[in-house]
Scaffold this active site. Sequence first.
Site, short mmCIF file in Angstrom:
data_model
loop_
_atom_site.label_atom_id
_atom_site.label_comp_id
_atom_site.label_asym_id
_atom_site.label_seq_id
_atom_site.Cartn_x
_atom_site.Cartn_y
_atom_site.Cartn_z
N CYS A 1 -2.35 9.53 2.47
CA CYS A 1 -1.85 8.95 1.21
C CYS A 1 -2.77 9.26 0.03
O CYS A 1 -2.33 9.39 -1.09
CB CYS A 1 -1.67 7.44 1.35
SG CYS A 1 -3.18 6.62 1.87
N GLU B 1 0.88 -1.18 0.00
CA GLU B 1 0.00 0.00 0.00
C GLU B 1 0.90 1.22 0.00
O GLU B 1 1.46 1.59 1.03
CB GLU B 1 -0.91 -0.02 1.24
CG GLU B 1 -1.88 -1.18 1.29
CD GLU B 1 -3.00 -1.06 0.24
OE1 GLU B 1 -3.16 0.02 -0.37
OE2 GLU B 1 -3.71 -2.06 0.02
#
Length: 455
Positions: A243, A209
């Site tokens: 993010c 991720e």
Amino acid sequence: MQYQSLIENQKKYFNQGITRDLTWRKQQLKQIKAMIADNESRWLEALDSDLGKPALESWVTELSYITGDVDHVIKKLNKWSKKRRVSTPIVAQPGSSYIKPEPKGSVLIMSAWNYPVQLVFAPLVAVIAAGNCAVIKPSELAPAVSSLIAELVPKYLDENAVNVVEGAVPETTALLELPFDHIMYTGNGMVAKIVMTAAAKHLTPVTLELGGKSPVFVDSNIDINIAAQRLAWGKWINSGQTCIAPDYILTTKDMVEPLINALKQQITLMFGDNPKTSDSYGRIVNERHTERLSTYLDSGDIVCGGEFDIAAKYFSPTIIKDPALDSKLMTDEIFGAIFPIITIDNYQAAKEFIVARDKPLASYIFTKDSAKQNDWVANISSGSQCINDVIMFNAVPELPFGGVGPSGMGQYSGKIGFDNFSHLKSVLKRPFLKDLPVRFAPYTSLKFKLLRMIR
Ligand code: NAD
């Protein structure tokens, strides 16, 4: 090897079949919820200490995110873990076929610092739901949360199945030598390569991720105040250290000034005239990252903010107009409170700008034009997308979360998360009825003909 016994014990426990039991899984999931709920004030304090996170923000994006996830997963777990029947072709008849999800074993969860609770426990929920053991390695850059995780996890969860290892590069390097059955890593692309190289030695599958520069295109036919409110929230929540935060905006000449003004207005509405004194505005994780952001300020025209205080880890909500495209601000992921706005000729030029760069973790468009909305979804590749909002796809439990290309591989959240940490085992069951002789030797031209007919 330093943590050898840890993984050996987990494997022994796993092989006893205890973690496969759905009752055990649900009980552990409930314990995760209890661990969050019973200690709410301690989690909030730790998040404040590491990132200056306002309590409401911590509650929404970290604590209630996990408790809501647990509720959703418990509700669906029976269904997800059932046999999934598939049709059986004539060549395998009589027979029945199904997919049986089975746990993989021990999963290493390596997490990042920006949402230090969510990024440990959201993967853990999926890992346990799938019936696995886990070793958690929290980020050393969020030390208060890391030490709370190390204190509470053994008190609430089955110690034979879930362990915590605190530490930085040496500890992680030692962990990466072990033969895990899956590694789940959240963080930057450079370390992801180290993780994948280590995993390759044991042929361990990985979920990565990662991040990247998530672009936004703002069209002229929008409700500018609603767009600015959503954009300002998405950029400056957690001081830009998200993010999937919108990294930069592309918009046409007529929209640049109105958008800057609308964003400035939102900053004042949300954080007052001096965001440094606002209870609703967080801090940068450490002095190094605050300093890194300060070096981006000479990339273009600062039209809003630009103040920082390295010792206080403060960086004001900042807008930079038309930065140099080869500046670090526009080549690196910003991961902080600066919002670049770039003037672009039109929608087509914005698309070309985006597809010429790395595939991002998210891409956002604000437009009322449904042809552009459809074209955006059809032609822009990114981990996820929102039309007329940012980040909020992450509030939908059944939408998978994960990147594509340099922004990551593998996905979790909801059923996809359960599947990600399961092996989807294929099973064909046959009775002892006599078979058609066509597949057995001796091969004859008649058998060949028959086979061609039934295929
Ligand atoms: P970080 O510094 O906390 O590192 C992440 C993990 O890697 C930590 O557990 C750390 O101990 C470990 N690590 C660091 N260096 C290592 C090394 N040399 N060898 C082995 N392990 C090492 O976090 P970060 O990388 O600064 O995180 C920020 C990045 O993460 C951004 O790019 C952001 O976009 C991305 N991110 C992605 C997601 C997502 O879900 N896709 C979520 C959050 C952050």
